[in-house]
Design an enzyme around this catalytic site. Structure first.
Site, PDB file in Angstrom:
ATOM      1  N   ASN A  32     -32.474  -9.765  63.157  1.00  0.00           N
ATOM      2  CA  ASN A  32     -32.247 -10.899  62.447  1.00  0.00           C
ATOM      3  C   ASN A  32     -33.013 -12.180  62.594  1.00  0.00           C
ATOM      4  O   ASN A  32     -34.169 -12.393  61.930  1.00  0.00           O
ATOM      5  CB  ASN A  32     -30.838 -11.425  61.626  1.00  0.00           C
ATOM      6  CG  ASN A  32     -30.460 -10.060  61.012  1.00  0.00           C
ATOM      7  OD1 ASN A  32     -30.826  -9.856  60.196  1.00  0.00           O
ATOM      8  ND2 ASN A  32     -28.974 -10.757  60.527  1.00  0.00           N
ATOM      9  N   HIS A  70     -33.918 -10.423  58.457  1.00  0.00           N
ATOM     10  CA  HIS A  70     -33.044  -9.359  57.381  1.00  0.00           C
ATOM     11  C   HIS A  70     -33.110  -8.360  56.833  1.00  0.00           C
ATOM     12  O   HIS A  70     -31.824  -7.666  57.414  1.00  0.00           O
ATOM     13  CB  HIS A  70     -32.195 -11.256  56.422  1.00  0.00           C
ATOM     14  CG  HIS A  70     -32.081 -11.707  57.042  1.00  0.00           C
ATOM     15  ND1 HIS A  70     -30.667 -12.150  57.702  1.00  0.00           N
ATOM     16  CD2 HIS A  70     -32.766 -12.575  56.933  1.00  0.00           C
ATOM     17  CE1 HIS A  70     -30.862 -13.052  57.887  1.00  0.00           C
ATOM     18  NE2 HIS A  70     -31.808 -13.604  57.365  1.00  0.00           N
ATOM     19  N   GLU A  74     -21.445  -7.438  60.841  1.00  0.00           N
ATOM     20  CA  GLU A  74     -22.481  -6.588  61.529  1.00  0.00           C
ATOM     21  C   GLU A  74     -20.753  -6.081  62.288  1.00  0.00           C
ATOM     22  O   GLU A  74     -20.694  -5.387  63.335  1.00  0.00           O
ATOM     23  CB  GLU A  74     -22.533  -6.406  62.826  1.00  0.00           C
ATOM     24  CG  GLU A  74     -22.147  -7.430  63.574  1.00  0.00           C
ATOM     25  CD  GLU A  74     -22.520  -9.419  63.325  1.00  0.00           C
ATOM     26  OE1 GLU A  74     -22.376 -10.392  63.734  1.00  0.00           O
ATOM     27  OE2 GLU A  74     -22.825  -9.461  61.805  1.00  0.00           O
TER      28      GLU A  74
END
Length: 312
Positions: A197, A202, A232
């Protein structure tokens, strides 16, 4: 029983099976039989014509649906991301002994589909053409069905969301409590996800999460379940497997993940995941089961990541 009587009974059963198969073949209803790996094992002519498929003993339901999407045949998919829609449909498929729903076909027909699943995981699909029926209230029913799917589905990946996968976990735990089955739980987390990220944005992170959801779903059977717990973190429920079998499934999943290349514009980008495993015990609650898996996941991370660990 007299051998002659036994022989007559066998012959009669064979005749009934033969006539039943012949009637299924000739029926205008769409009829298909999928095995516990979701491979198409039988389909009558009406089903084959509608979904442009032949039961060759190899093609799975997902293969069939992807072919249909590519060729413009079969079911109508009203979704901007067909793969996400397929992931959601696969997450719900075969999780109940029986379910019925409406579906649209590309050729304009409206069908009423039923799915019946036996204890071994084989599924009989039967669909009737209900195009000619009155459609009063259909829009309301479709909106209700869409709302139900949305309540069970992770919007990014299309697989089960936290609430839906925990519901399935509770159903499997109930089987364990009465000695009617076994359950292995794997809690999985992407390694160093924040780096992706932070360095790539993102959008890249979302692509990696969606890719892992596909790897997870491809590693599970229809009788199993998988879902995104949040961020995640994911969970995989393996039904009626031994510890060795569960371990082998997770090892294959982590190997698939290492080889994945989720970003077309960055083919050299790869990622890994870690997993914590535990077996359900009689008397377990969801909280206890998840806690053990989480402790094992923590140990896998502490041991260097990109690996699995059994709960103590």
């Amino acid at each position: 029983m007299d051998p002659a009587e036994l022989s007559r009974d066998d012959a009669e059963q064979a005749l009934i099976a033969q006539r039943l198969l012949a009637l299924h073949e000739a029926s205008p209803k769409l009829l298909a039989l999928f095995d516990n790996h979701d491979v198409l094992r039988f389909a009558n002519e009406a089903f084959c014509q509608s979904f442009d498929v032949q039961p060759d003993g190899c093609i799975t339901w997902l293969d069939m649906m992807r072919r249909n999407l590519a060729s413009g045949r079969g079911s109508k998919v009203n979704a901007p991301e067909p793969e996400t829609w397929l992931a959601g449909a696969a997450s719900r498929r075969g999780k109940q002994p029986f379910r019925a729903f409406e579906a649209d076909l590309i050729d304009g027909r409206w069908i009423w589909m039923t799915e019946t699943v036996d204890e071994q995981g084989w599924m009989l699909c039967s669909a009737s053409d209900i195009t000619a029926l009155k459609i009063e209230g259909r829009a309301l029913r479709q909106e209700r069905d869409r709302a139900l799917r949305a309540a069970q589905t992770d919007p990014m990946t299309g697989i089960s969301n936290r609430a839906h996968v925990l519901q399935q976990m509770q159903e499997q735990l109930s089987r364990v409590q009465i000695g009617a089955g076994q359950l292995a739980v794997a809690l999985l987390d992407l390694d160093h996800f924040k780096r992706i990220n932070d360095t790539l944005g993102h959008g890249a992170g979302d692509a990696v999460i969606c890719d892992f959801a596909r790897q997870l779903q491809a590693s599970s059977r229809r009788v199993d379940a998988c879902g995104r717990m949040g961020g995640e973190e994911f969970v995989l429920l393996l039904v009626d497997v031994s510890a060795e079998q569960a371990q082998a499934v997770v090892e294959r999943l982590l190997a698939r993940t290492r080889q994945a290349s989720p970003l077309a514009e960055q083919p050299s980008l790869h990622y890994t995941a870690s997993a914590g495993l535990t077996l359900a015990r009689p008397g377990d609650t969801i909280a206890e089961l998840c806690h053990r898996a989480d402790e094992a996941l923590y140990q896998a991370k502490a041991a260097g990541r990109d690996r699995w660990q059994w709960a103590d």
